[in-house]
Motif scaffolding. Structure first.
Motif, PDB file in Angstrom:
ATOM      1  N   LEU A   1       0.857  -1.188   0.000  1.00 58.10           N
ATOM      2  CA  LEU A   1       0.000   0.000   0.000  1.00 58.10           C
ATOM      3  C   LEU A   1       0.894   1.238   0.000  1.00 58.10           C
ATOM      4  CD1 LEU A   1      -2.952   1.132   0.327  1.00 58.10           C
ATOM      5  CD2 LEU A   1      -2.472   1.214   2.793  1.00 58.10           C
ATOM      6  N   VAL A   2       0.619   2.146  -0.919  1.00 57.58           N
ATOM      7  CA  VAL A   2       1.378   3.387  -1.049  1.00 57.58           C
ATOM      8  C   VAL A   2       0.492   4.537  -0.581  1.00 57.58           C
ATOM      9  CG1 VAL A   2       2.617   4.916  -2.638  1.00 57.58           C
ATOM     10  CG2 VAL A   2       2.637   2.425  -3.008  1.00 57.58           C
ATOM     11  N   ILE A   3       0.976   5.301   0.391  1.00 58.09           N
ATOM     12  CA  ILE A   3       0.229   6.440   0.923  1.00 58.09           C
ATOM     13  C   ILE A   3       0.807   7.721   0.340  1.00 58.09           C
ATOM     14  CG2 ILE A   3      -0.607   7.587   2.998  1.00 58.09           C
ATOM     15  CD1 ILE A   3      -1.440   4.641   2.714  1.00 58.09           C
ATOM     16  N   LEU A   4      -0.049   8.543  -0.216  1.00 62.17           N
ATOM     17  CA  LEU A   4       0.386   9.766  -0.879  1.00 62.17           C
ATOM     18  C   LEU A   4       0.507  10.900   0.128  1.00 62.17           C
ATOM     19  CD1 LEU A   4       1.019  10.566  -3.806  1.00 62.17           C
ATOM     20  CD2 LEU A   4      -1.324  11.384  -3.993  1.00 62.17           C
ATOM     21  N   ALA A   5       1.683  11.556   0.156  1.00 61.20           N
ATOM     22  CA  ALA A   5       1.919  12.620   1.126  1.00 61.20           C
ATOM     23  C   ALA A   5       1.956  14.012   0.502  1.00 61.20           C
ATOM     24  CB  ALA A   5       3.245  12.371   1.859  1.00 61.20           C
ATOM     25  N   ASP A   6       2.187  14.096  -0.811  1.00 62.70           N
ATOM     26  CA  ASP A   6       2.502  15.406  -1.399  1.00 62.70           C
ATOM     27  C   ASP A   6       1.323  16.071  -2.095  1.00 62.70           C
ATOM     28  OD1 ASP A   6       2.340  13.740  -3.569  1.00 62.70           O
ATOM     29  OD2 ASP A   6       4.371  14.100  -4.318  1.00 62.70           O
ATOM     30  N   VAL A   7       0.092  15.724  -1.676  1.00 60.47           N
ATOM     31  CA  VAL A   7      -1.079  16.401  -2.234  1.00 60.47           C
ATOM     32  C   VAL A   7      -1.961  16.929  -1.103  1.00 60.47           C
ATOM     33  CG1 VAL A   7      -2.960  16.254  -3.904  1.00 60.47           C
ATOM     34  CG2 VAL A   7      -0.983  14.792  -4.179  1.00 60.47           C
TER      35      VAL A   7
ATOM     36  N   PHE B   1     -11.993  13.545  -0.369  1.00 60.90           N
ATOM     37  CA  PHE B   1     -10.577  13.253  -0.143  1.00 60.90           C
ATOM     38  C   PHE B   1      -9.851  14.464   0.434  1.00 60.90           C
ATOM     39  CE2 PHE B   1     -11.906  10.190  -3.288  1.00 60.90           C
ATOM     40  CZ  PHE B   1     -11.400   9.018  -2.735  1.00 60.90           C
ATOM     41  N   ASN B   2      -8.977  14.163   1.388  1.00 61.28           N
ATOM     42  CA  ASN B   2      -8.124  15.166   2.002  1.00 61.28           C
ATOM     43  C   ASN B   2      -6.723  14.578   2.067  1.00 61.28           C
ATOM     44  OD1 ASN B   2      -6.649  16.827   3.727  1.00 61.28           O
ATOM     45  ND2 ASN B   2      -8.429  17.340   4.974  1.00 61.28           N
ATOM     46  N   GLY B   3      -5.824  15.091   1.233  1.00 61.19           N
ATOM     47  CA  GLY B   3      -4.515  14.467   1.099  1.00 61.19           C
ATOM     48  C   GLY B   3      -3.529  14.750   2.213  1.00 61.19           C
ATOM     49  N   ARG B   4      -3.882  15.613   3.161  1.00 56.01           N
ATOM     50  CA  ARG B   4      -2.891  15.966   4.185  1.00 56.01           C
ATOM     51  C   ARG B   4      -2.773  14.849   5.222  1.00 56.01           C
ATOM     52  NH1 ARG B   4      -0.291  20.445   5.231  1.00 56.01           N
ATOM     53  NH2 ARG B   4      -1.617  21.681   3.845  1.00 56.01           N
ATOM     54  N   LEU B   5      -1.554  14.380   5.429  1.00 57.72           N
ATOM     55  CA  LEU B   5      -1.297  13.335   6.410  1.00 57.72           C
ATOM     56  C   LEU B   5      -0.890  13.944   7.744  1.00 57.72           C
ATOM     57  CD1 LEU B   5       0.742  10.702   4.361  1.00 57.72           C
ATOM     58  CD2 LEU B   5      -1.659  10.587   5.022  1.00 57.72           C
ATOM     59  N   ASN B   6      -1.136  13.198   8.812  1.00 54.60           N
ATOM     60  CA  ASN B   6      -0.637  13.569  10.133  1.00 54.60           C
ATOM     61  C   ASN B   6      -0.341  12.285  10.893  1.00 54.60           C
ATOM     62  OD1 ASN B   6      -3.134  12.616  11.247  1.00 54.60           O
ATOM     63  ND2 ASN B   6      -4.063  14.617  10.838  1.00 54.60           N
ATOM     64  N   GLU B   7       0.220  12.439  12.078  1.00 53.69           N
ATOM     65  CA  GLU B   7       0.658  11.272  12.838  1.00 53.69           C
ATOM     66  C   GLU B   7      -0.503  10.336  13.160  1.00 53.69           C
ATOM     67  OE1 GLU B   7       3.194  10.262  16.918  1.00 53.69           O
ATOM     68  OE2 GLU B   7       3.077  12.311  16.144  1.00 53.69           O
ATOM     69  N   GLU B   8      -1.657  10.887  13.480  1.00 51.62           N
ATOM     70  CA  GLU B   8      -2.807  10.048  13.828  1.00 51.62           C
ATOM     71  C   GLU B   8      -3.261   9.218  12.628  1.00 51.62           C
ATOM     72  OE1 GLU B   8      -7.456  10.482  15.377  1.00 51.62           O
ATOM     73  OE2 GLU B   8      -6.192  12.270  15.135  1.00 51.62           O
TER      74      GLU B   8
END
Length: 383
Positions: free
Chosen positions: A158-164, A234-241
């Motif tokens: 699984l690839v998680i997108l971080a840059d959008v 969709f919300n591309g922003r990742l965080n620790e949670e």
């Protein structure tokens, strides 16, 4: 080694030129373009090609092998196919064509959440050997269902997108009405009519749809409301949670795509990612950032012995792959090159492009007297 290479199109620029003539301008500009002034789009490739390798002609070395191990699986070459959204708009059935070629040639194929083939169909074609890139949904229930579908289909990476965290400002797409979803203006219709092969293939294959997302999109939704639905969903922003939840729920390999700094690389390792793809989304998100090759080199030097370092963005040819691997990457991914191949040659384009890249990379390794891809960093000519 792939045997199929059309001698009329022996390199990626030939495929690009042919694809440009076969697909409508709005589709080609979507594939070929970057954001803002497209500075980083050009910089990505230019700076990869500033890398130089040292040949050692008098060394005795064994037979050359392109085989590369990644997450416990041995692939036939050190490159794979990057995720691209709306592939079926660029050429009908492109996702399926490339997945089939990747499976036959034993390289990884990454399916985007917003591609035009479903998780299940691509998993069927690749016998579960595809990877899936997740655009992070706002709702946990949608996230969980997508993860379940991927796992049930046999997908292991699984690839998680971080840059959008936001969509790049792409003026050509705005002008062409290609913000999600596409808008068919009179200009676009005229472009379609000037590309009869593309139009006929699209008619036969059917209008491109977000096949993976189709179960979640209300029926009868207008184009305008579909765009609003996608932006809301969709919300591309990742965080620790969010990362912790994904790591807990996903039992396979977890890869972070879009890493561009040592700080984010360190956090990815701390949060339990199995690997990372150094990427700036092909120059489609941040025009004023670095190209990928320089942060990748720094990250590989610092963390290459702790995790799997991969790279995309700007890689076009076999020599580009060699330079990327010599600079520290364990693996590389290409997107546009494969889409040029399919746009130019249709069903034969995937294997044709793989064949070109393998032959070009093999020739570089023969020339510098390098027996395997792991040894390429020893041929890096340092400034």
């Amino acid at each position: 080694m792939s045997e199929y290479i059309n001698p009329n199109y022996p390199d990626i620029p030939y495929l690009r030129d042919k694809a440009k003539k076969r697909i409508p301008r709005f589709a080609f500009e979507y594939l070929d373009g970057g954001c803002n002034a497209e500075i980083n789009l050009k910089r990505n490739t230019d700076e990869i090609r500033e890398v130089k390798l040292s040949p050692y002609y008098l060394r005795d070395y064994p037979e050359i092998s392109l085989e590369t191990e990644l997450f416990g699986k041995t692939y036939s070459a050190p490159f794979g196919i990057s995720p691209i959204g709306l592939q079926g708009m660029i050429w009908p059935g492109a996702s399926e064509i490339l997945a089939q070629a990747a499976f036959e040639e034993n390289i990884p194929f990454i399916l985007s959440t917003v591609a035009t083939a479903s998780i299940e169909r691509i998993a069927e074609i690749t016998e579960g050997n595809a990877w899936f890139q997740l655009y992070h949904p706002v709702e946990g229930s949608l996230r969980d269902d997508l993860l379940k579908r991927a796992a049930d289909a046999g997908i292991k990476t699984l690839v998680i997108l971080a840059d959008v965290p936001s969509f790049g400002y792409r003026s050509k797409e705005i002008k062409n009405g290609l913000a999600i979803p596409p808008r068919m203006s009179l200009s676009n219709i005229a472009q379609i009519m000037s590309r009869p092969n593309w139009a006929l293939s699209t008619l036969m294959h059917g209008q491109p749809e977000f096949k993976t997302l189709k179960p979640y999109i209300p029926e009868g939704m207008s184009l305008r409301h579909l765009g609003l639905f996608m932006n809301k969903t969709f919300n591309g922003r990742l965080n620790e949670e969010r990362i912790k939840i994904l790591r807990d729920k996903w039992q396979g390999n977890l890869v972070l795509k879009g890493v561009a700094t040592e700080e984010d690389a360190e956090k990815a390792i701390t949060h339990g990612f199995d690997g990372m793809i150094i990427s700036n989304h092909g120059g489609r998100q941040l025009d004023c950032g670095e190209s990928t090759i320089h942060p990748m080199s720094r990250i590989a030097a610092k963390y290459g012995d702790q995790t799997t370092i991969m790279m995309d963005s700007g890689i076009r040819t076999g020599p580009d792959i060699a330079n990327t691997m010599a600079s520290g990457a364990h693996f590389s991914f290409l997107g546009r090159s494969f889409m040029y191949g399919v746009g130019a040659l249709g069903k034969k384009g995937g294997r044709h492009t793989i064949g070109i890249l393998k032959k070009q990379l093999l020739q570089v390794m023969q020339q510098v007297c390098c027996s395997n891809t792991r040894d390429l960093p020893n041929h890096l000519l340092k400034p």
